[in-house]
Design a protein around this motif. Structure first.
Motif, short mmCIF file in Angstrom:
data_model
loop_
_atom_site.label_atom_id
_atom_site.label_comp_id
_atom_site.label_asym_id
_atom_site.label_seq_id
_atom_site.Cartn_x
_atom_site.Cartn_y
_atom_site.Cartn_z
N ASP A 22 -38.60 30.96 57.50
CA ASP A 22 -39.44 29.75 57.48
C ASP A 22 -39.70 29.26 58.91
N TYR A 23 -38.69 29.34 59.75
CA TYR A 23 -38.84 28.91 61.15
C TYR A 23 -39.94 29.73 61.82
N TYR A 24 -39.91 31.03 61.61
CA TYR A 24 -40.95 31.90 62.17
C TYR A 24 -42.33 31.52 61.62
N ILE A 25 -42.39 31.28 60.33
CA ILE A 25 -43.67 30.97 59.68
C ILE A 25 -44.20 29.61 60.15
N GLU A 26 -43.32 28.63 60.29
CA GLU A 26 -43.74 27.27 60.62
C GLU A 26 -43.95 27.03 62.12
N SER A 27 -43.43 27.90 62.96
CA SER A 27 -43.55 27.71 64.40
C SER A 27 -44.86 28.29 64.92
N SER A 28 -45.69 27.44 65.49
CA SER A 28 -46.98 27.90 66.00
C SER A 28 -46.81 28.84 67.19
N GLU A 35 -56.03 42.25 63.87
CA GLU A 35 -56.70 42.91 62.74
C GLU A 35 -55.69 43.61 61.84
N ASP A 36 -54.63 44.14 62.45
CA ASP A 36 -53.66 44.95 61.72
C ASP A 36 -52.38 44.22 61.33
N PHE A 37 -52.18 43.02 61.86
CA PHE A 37 -50.88 42.38 61.64
C PHE A 37 -51.03 40.87 61.57
N ASP A 38 -50.33 40.29 60.60
CA ASP A 38 -50.26 38.83 60.46
C ASP A 38 -48.78 38.49 60.31
N SER A 39 -48.23 37.82 61.32
CA SER A 39 -46.79 37.54 61.31
C SER A 39 -46.38 36.71 60.10
N ASP A 40 -47.20 35.74 59.71
CA ASP A 40 -46.85 34.92 58.54
C ASP A 40 -46.68 35.78 57.30
N GLN A 41 -47.61 36.69 57.07
CA GLN A 41 -47.53 37.57 55.90
C GLN A 41 -46.31 38.48 56.00
N HIS A 42 -46.04 38.96 57.21
CA HIS A 42 -44.89 39.83 57.41
C HIS A 42 -43.59 39.10 57.04
N TYR A 43 -43.42 37.88 57.58
CA TYR A 43 -42.19 37.14 57.31
C TYR A 43 -42.09 36.74 55.84
N LYS A 44 -43.21 36.41 55.23
CA LYS A 44 -43.20 36.09 53.80
C LYS A 44 -42.80 37.32 52.98
N SER A 45 -43.22 38.50 53.43
CA SER A 45 -42.89 39.73 52.69
C SER A 45 -41.40 40.08 52.80
N LEU A 46 -40.71 39.52 53.79
CA LEU A 46 -39.29 39.79 53.95
C LEU A 46 -38.42 38.94 53.01
N LYS A 47 -38.97 37.83 52.54
CA LYS A 47 -38.18 36.93 51.69
C LYS A 47 -37.69 37.62 50.40
N PRO A 48 -38.55 38.35 49.69
CA PRO A 48 -38.04 39.06 48.50
C PRO A 48 -36.94 40.07 48.83
N LEU A 49 -37.01 40.66 50.03
CA LEU A 49 -35.97 41.61 50.44
C LEU A 49 -34.65 40.90 50.69
#
Length: 157
Positions: A22-28, A35-49
């Motif tokens: 969440d810290y990574y997602i919320e920190s600007s 084009e190839d990477f979105d950090s928010d999506q990446h960190y959200k995808s780690l939550k289920p793991l």
């Protein structure tokens, strides 16, 4: 470790990892979007793991993830992270304990010897200045050490 102790640790590290994501997602300042990477999506995808590792009782893996996820905050001396975790989870952690030990050693000697030590002290001074309760004697000592180092560097040039 008893089964209850392990369960408590599993819950702790699940909570810490999810809050760190969440810290990574919320920190600007920590956002990366190309084009190839979105950090928010990446960190959200780690939550289920994280949840999967929790469900499977993988405490060692959750602890390693926390170390890996917090490595950047340690390297960048991000003191706001500890406050974020405390407010978000209630856990009072200190990912900067090694830095604090280095600072204590420098303070004990009352002399900055290297540029790395200078940067460490400067970061601590900046952090202390942002605290609601100012530790004036400590701040005065650290500032005096910084000035002394600056003067020694100038006279060498």
């Amino acid at each position: 470790m008893t089964k209850e102790e392990k369960q408590k640790e599993l819950e702790k590290y699940r909570t810490l990892n999810l809050a760190t994501l969440d810290y990574y997602i919320e920190s600007s300042m920590l956002k990366i979007k190309t084009e190839d990477f979105d950090s928010d999506q990446h960190y959200k995808s780690l939550k289920p793991l994280v949840e999967e590792n929790f469900e499977k009782g993988r405490l060692t893996r959750l602890k390693q993830w926390f170390r890996d996820l917090t490595e950047m905050m340690v390297e960048n001396e991000d003191f706001e992270f500890n406050k974020f975790i405390k407010n978000r989870t209630g856990y009072d952690i200190d990912i900067h304990s090694k830095l604090k030990k280095r600072i204590e050693r420098i303070i004990k000697l009352e002399k900055i010897k290297t540029e790395d030590e200078y940067r460490d002290i400067l970061n601590i001074v900046n952090n202390l200045c942002q605290q609601p309760t100012l530790e004036k004697p400590k701040l005065d000592l650290l500032n005096s050490m910084l000035l002394d180092f600056d003067n020694r560097i100038r006279t060498k040039k």
